[in-house]
Write a protein that holds these residues in place. Structure first.
Motif, PDB file in Angstrom:
ATOM      1  N   ARG A   7      30.021  23.822  34.873  1.00  0.00           N
ATOM      2  CA  ARG A   7      31.626  23.983  35.320  1.00  0.00           C
ATOM      3  C   ARG A   7      32.515  23.860  35.416  1.00  0.00           C
ATOM      4  O   ARG A   7      33.822  24.137  34.805  1.00  0.00           O
ATOM      5  CB  ARG A   7      30.997  25.412  36.221  1.00  0.00           C
ATOM      6  N   HIS A   8      31.951  22.330  35.131  1.00  0.00           N
ATOM      7  CA  HIS A   8      33.304  20.586  35.086  1.00  0.00           C
ATOM      8  C   HIS A   8      33.480  21.473  33.767  1.00  0.00           C
ATOM      9  O   HIS A   8      33.418  20.079  32.625  1.00  0.00           O
ATOM     10  CB  HIS A   8      32.974  20.429  35.274  1.00  0.00           C
ATOM     11  N   ASP A   9      34.900  22.287  32.605  1.00  0.00           N
ATOM     12  CA  ASP A   9      35.052  22.608  31.653  1.00  0.00           C
ATOM     13  C   ASP A   9      35.942  21.447  31.507  1.00  0.00           C
ATOM     14  O   ASP A   9      35.505  20.747  30.570  1.00  0.00           O
ATOM     15  CB  ASP A   9      35.704  23.334  31.848  1.00  0.00           C
ATOM     16  N   SER A  10      36.507  20.936  32.044  1.00  0.00           N
ATOM     17  CA  SER A  10      37.487  19.588  31.299  1.00  0.00           C
ATOM     18  C   SER A  10      37.242  18.293  31.515  1.00  0.00           C
ATOM     19  O   SER A  10      36.858  17.336  30.575  1.00  0.00           O
ATOM     20  CB  SER A  10      38.805  18.939  32.724  1.00  0.00           C
ATOM     21  N   LEU A  11      35.280  18.081  31.208  1.00  0.00           N
ATOM     22  CA  LEU A  11      34.504  17.084  31.569  1.00  0.00           C
ATOM     23  C   LEU A  11      33.679  17.643  30.001  1.00  0.00           C
ATOM     24  O   LEU A  11      32.581  17.188  29.900  1.00  0.00           O
ATOM     25  CB  LEU A  11      33.944  16.322  32.617  1.00  0.00           C
ATOM     26  N   SER A  12      33.811  18.905  29.332  1.00  0.00           N
ATOM     27  CA  SER A  12      32.964  18.827  28.355  1.00  0.00           C
ATOM     28  C   SER A  12      33.674  18.236  27.410  1.00  0.00           C
ATOM     29  O   SER A  12      34.511  18.087  27.392  1.00  0.00           O
ATOM     30  CB  SER A  12      33.124  20.803  27.724  1.00  0.00           C
ATOM     31  N   LEU A  13      32.269  17.826  26.492  1.00  0.00           N
ATOM     32  CA  LEU A  13      33.003  17.310  24.935  1.00  0.00           C
ATOM     33  C   LEU A  13      33.704  17.940  24.205  1.00  0.00           C
ATOM     34  O   LEU A  13      34.568  17.121  24.400  1.00  0.00           O
ATOM     35  CB  LEU A  13      31.878  17.036  24.484  1.00  0.00           C
ATOM     36  N   ARG A  14      34.293  18.913  24.474  1.00  0.00           N
ATOM     37  CA  ARG A  14      34.563  19.992  23.570  1.00  0.00           C
ATOM     38  C   ARG A  14      35.932  20.078  23.724  1.00  0.00           C
ATOM     39  O   ARG A  14      36.903  19.042  23.203  1.00  0.00           O
ATOM     40  CB  ARG A  14      34.351  21.306  23.491  1.00  0.00           C
ATOM     41  N   ALA A  15      35.821  20.130  25.606  1.00  0.00           N
ATOM     42  CA  ALA A  15      37.594  19.323  25.620  1.00  0.00           C
ATOM     43  C   ALA A  15      37.891  17.745  25.594  1.00  0.00           C
ATOM     44  O   ALA A  15      39.179  17.880  25.446  1.00  0.00           O
ATOM     45  CB  ALA A  15      36.908  19.755  27.327  1.00  0.00           C
ATOM     46  N   MET A  16      37.014  16.937  26.107  1.00  0.00           N
ATOM     47  CA  MET A  16      38.230  15.687  25.813  1.00  0.00           C
ATOM     48  C   MET A  16      38.173  15.235  24.523  1.00  0.00           C
ATOM     49  O   MET A  16      38.978  14.854  24.155  1.00  0.00           O
ATOM     50  CB  MET A  16      36.706  14.985  25.774  1.00  0.00           C
ATOM     51  N   ARG A  17      37.188  16.144  23.504  1.00  0.00           N
ATOM     52  CA  ARG A  17      37.650  15.809  22.273  1.00  0.00           C
ATOM     53  C   ARG A  17      39.232  16.695  21.712  1.00  0.00           C
ATOM     54  O   ARG A  17      39.560  15.764  21.186  1.00  0.00           O
ATOM     55  CB  ARG A  17      36.580  16.080  21.141  1.00  0.00           C
ATOM     56  N   GLU A  18      38.726  17.499  22.054  1.00  0.00           N
ATOM     57  CA  GLU A  18      40.426  18.722  21.937  1.00  0.00           C
ATOM     58  C   GLU A  18      41.904  17.646  22.374  1.00  0.00           C
ATOM     59  O   GLU A  18      42.353  18.130  21.966  1.00  0.00           O
ATOM     60  CB  GLU A  18      40.018  20.274  22.062  1.00  0.00           C
ATOM     61  N   ALA A  19      41.379  17.343  24.033  1.00  0.00           N
ATOM     62  CA  ALA A  19      42.225  16.657  24.296  1.00  0.00           C
ATOM     63  C   ALA A  19      43.138  15.687  23.681  1.00  0.00           C
ATOM     64  O   ALA A  19      43.627  14.504  23.814  1.00  0.00           O
ATOM     65  CB  ALA A  19      42.141  15.988  25.725  1.00  0.00           C
ATOM     66  N   GLY A  20      41.760  14.952  22.405  1.00  0.00           N
ATOM     67  CA  GLY A  20      42.496  13.707  21.552  1.00  0.00           C
ATOM     68  C   GLY A  20      41.473  12.516  21.912  1.00  0.00           C
ATOM     69  O   GLY A  20      41.940  11.508  20.710  1.00  0.00           O
ATOM     70  N   LEU A  21      40.740  12.384  23.148  1.00  0.00           N
ATOM     71  CA  LEU A  21      39.791  11.136  22.810  1.00  0.00           C
ATOM     72  C   LEU A  21      38.955  10.974  21.745  1.00  0.00           C
ATOM     73  O   LEU A  21      38.030  11.749  20.328  1.00  0.00           O
ATOM     74  CB  LEU A  21      38.735  11.443  24.160  1.00  0.00           C
ATOM     75  N   SER A  22      38.647   9.170  21.232  1.00  0.00           N
ATOM     76  CA  SER A  22      37.654   9.695  20.616  1.00  0.00           C
ATOM     77  C   SER A  22      35.929   9.629  21.121  1.00  0.00           C
ATOM     78  O   SER A  22      36.373   9.553  21.969  1.00  0.00           O
ATOM     79  CB  SER A  22      37.906   8.132  19.819  1.00  0.00           C
ATOM     80  N   ALA A  23      35.077   9.648  20.217  1.00  0.00           N
ATOM     81  CA  ALA A  23      33.971   9.311  20.202  1.00  0.00           C
ATOM     82  C   ALA A  23      33.851   8.156  20.958  1.00  0.00           C
ATOM     83  O   ALA A  23      32.790   8.891  21.856  1.00  0.00           O
ATOM     84  CB  ALA A  23      32.786   9.409  18.537  1.00  0.00           C
ATOM     85  N   GLU A  24      34.306   6.904  20.192  1.00  0.00           N
ATOM     86  CA  GLU A  24      33.932   5.940  20.936  1.00  0.00           C
ATOM     87  C   GLU A  24      34.416   5.973  22.639  1.00  0.00           C
ATOM     88  O   GLU A  24      33.433   5.043  23.712  1.00  0.00           O
ATOM     89  CB  GLU A  24      34.473   4.703  20.103  1.00  0.00           C
ATOM     90  N   GLU A  25      35.797   6.918  22.893  1.00  0.00           N
ATOM     91  CA  GLU A  25      36.258   6.554  24.065  1.00  0.00           C
ATOM     92  C   GLU A  25      34.778   7.549  25.099  1.00  0.00           C
ATOM     93  O   GLU A  25      34.678   7.250  26.524  1.00  0.00           O
ATOM     94  CB  GLU A  25      37.625   6.889  24.435  1.00  0.00           C
ATOM     95  N   VAL A  26      35.093   8.716  24.737  1.00  0.00           N
ATOM     96  CA  VAL A  26      34.023  10.048  25.319  1.00  0.00           C
ATOM     97  C   VAL A  26      32.291   8.804  24.961  1.00  0.00           C
ATOM     98  O   VAL A  26      32.209   8.624  26.611  1.00  0.00           O
ATOM     99  CB  VAL A  26      33.322  10.610  24.673  1.00  0.00           C
TER     100      VAL A  26
END
Ligand code: GLU
Length: 290
Positions: A262-281
């Protein structure tokens, strides 16, 4: 003396596609891959879509995409095939049914007609992380050993594993050290087959980890009690090998609640769409305070 035969390391990634994967999954899966690489092993991807009501194919596809984006790779899986196919639990029903029949014939499990509500109302809940605590099935509700099971099919009721009350189940965890749980006190008789005519998680995962020759299970620490239950299943099934276990600490949100789908903002998808790189995640998953 002949030295013991060491089996080649086989680890697994086993997501359940009921939602998008989040940072907590990333943390566990990155550790899973790391331990497998250190051992020079093979990583298996298993899609745990046994619950057809709650699991969605689009989440299964998204999980594969998100984990590949994060930098994970596996040697066998639903997308690649492999010697232990199929790797989707929804396609492995006959394996689970065969094991259900073995457990029933050997008297390890019994049919239970009580509703979840009855259980909630009449059964005490053991202490522990409130999110994991399941009511203890009252022993007085068990049928006498060896009775009542013959005429019933798996989907006619819930089937429960009769736990050996008072026995301490202990195991060495590669990350957390010695673990001990008492059957009948920390956990009670648990479902192996559900009324909705599908195997319960505990049964499916043990059947598959045996069948796929998994040598180490890396999972979240929310599943410690499940591991104790599963050890009883390995024993009942006379498994010739039992995997090692490594439970990873759980990530929590700012208010201390453990991360969930339910923590949608911490989904990998949302973080990627927000512009974070894989390395940052990856960094956030492995060191959330960074
Ligand atoms: N599929 C389970 C989950 O996503 C984990 C399975 C396991 O590690 O045994 O919670």
């Amino acid at each position: 003396m002949t030295p013991p035969v060491t089996r080649p390391y086989r680890g697994r990634l086993a997501p359940t596609p009921t939602g998008h994967l989040h940072l907590g999954h990333a943390a566990t899966f990155l550790r899973t891959q790391e331990r497998c690489q250190q051992a020079g092993g093979t990583l298996v991807y298993r899609n745990e879509d046994i619950d057809r009501q709650r699991c969605k194919p689009e989440y299964a596809r998204a999980a594969i995409e998100d984990l590949a984006w994060l930098g994970l790779s596996w040697g066998e899986g639903p997308d690649l095939g492999g010697p232990y196919a199929p790797y989707d639990q929804s396609e492995r029903r006959e394996h689970y049914l065969g094991t259900w029949a073995r457990l029933r014939d050997a008297g390890y499990i019994y049919p239970c007609h009580r509703s979840r509500r009855e259980l909630r109302e009449h059964a005490p809940t053991p202490k522990g992380d409130e999110q994991d605590a399941e009511p203890l099935y009252p022993p007085k509700w068990r049928p006498p050993p060896g009775t009542g099971a013959e005429a019933l099919l798996p989907g006619e009721c819930t089937w429960r594993f009769r736990v050996p009350d008072g026995e301490t189940i202990h195991f060495h965890d590669a990350l957390l050290g010695e673990q001990r749980f008492t059957a009948g006190k920390d956990f009670g008789d648990f479902p192996v087959w559900r009324r909705e005519d599908m195997p319960a998680y505990e049964l499916a995962v043990v059947v598959d980890d045996i069948a796929m020759d998994i040598t180490e299970v890396v999972r979240g620490a929310d599943l410690l009690l499940s591991t104790a239950r599963q050890l009883l299943l390995y024993r009942a099934l006379g498994a010739s090998h039992i995997p090692g276990f490594a439970h990873c600490p759980l990530l929590r949100d700012a208010s201390g609640r453990r991360l969930a789908k339910r923590h949608d903002s911490l989904s990998l998808r949302a973080m990627r769409e927000a512009g974070l790189s894989a390395e940052e995640v990856r960094q956030r998953a492995l060191d959330p305070d960074s």
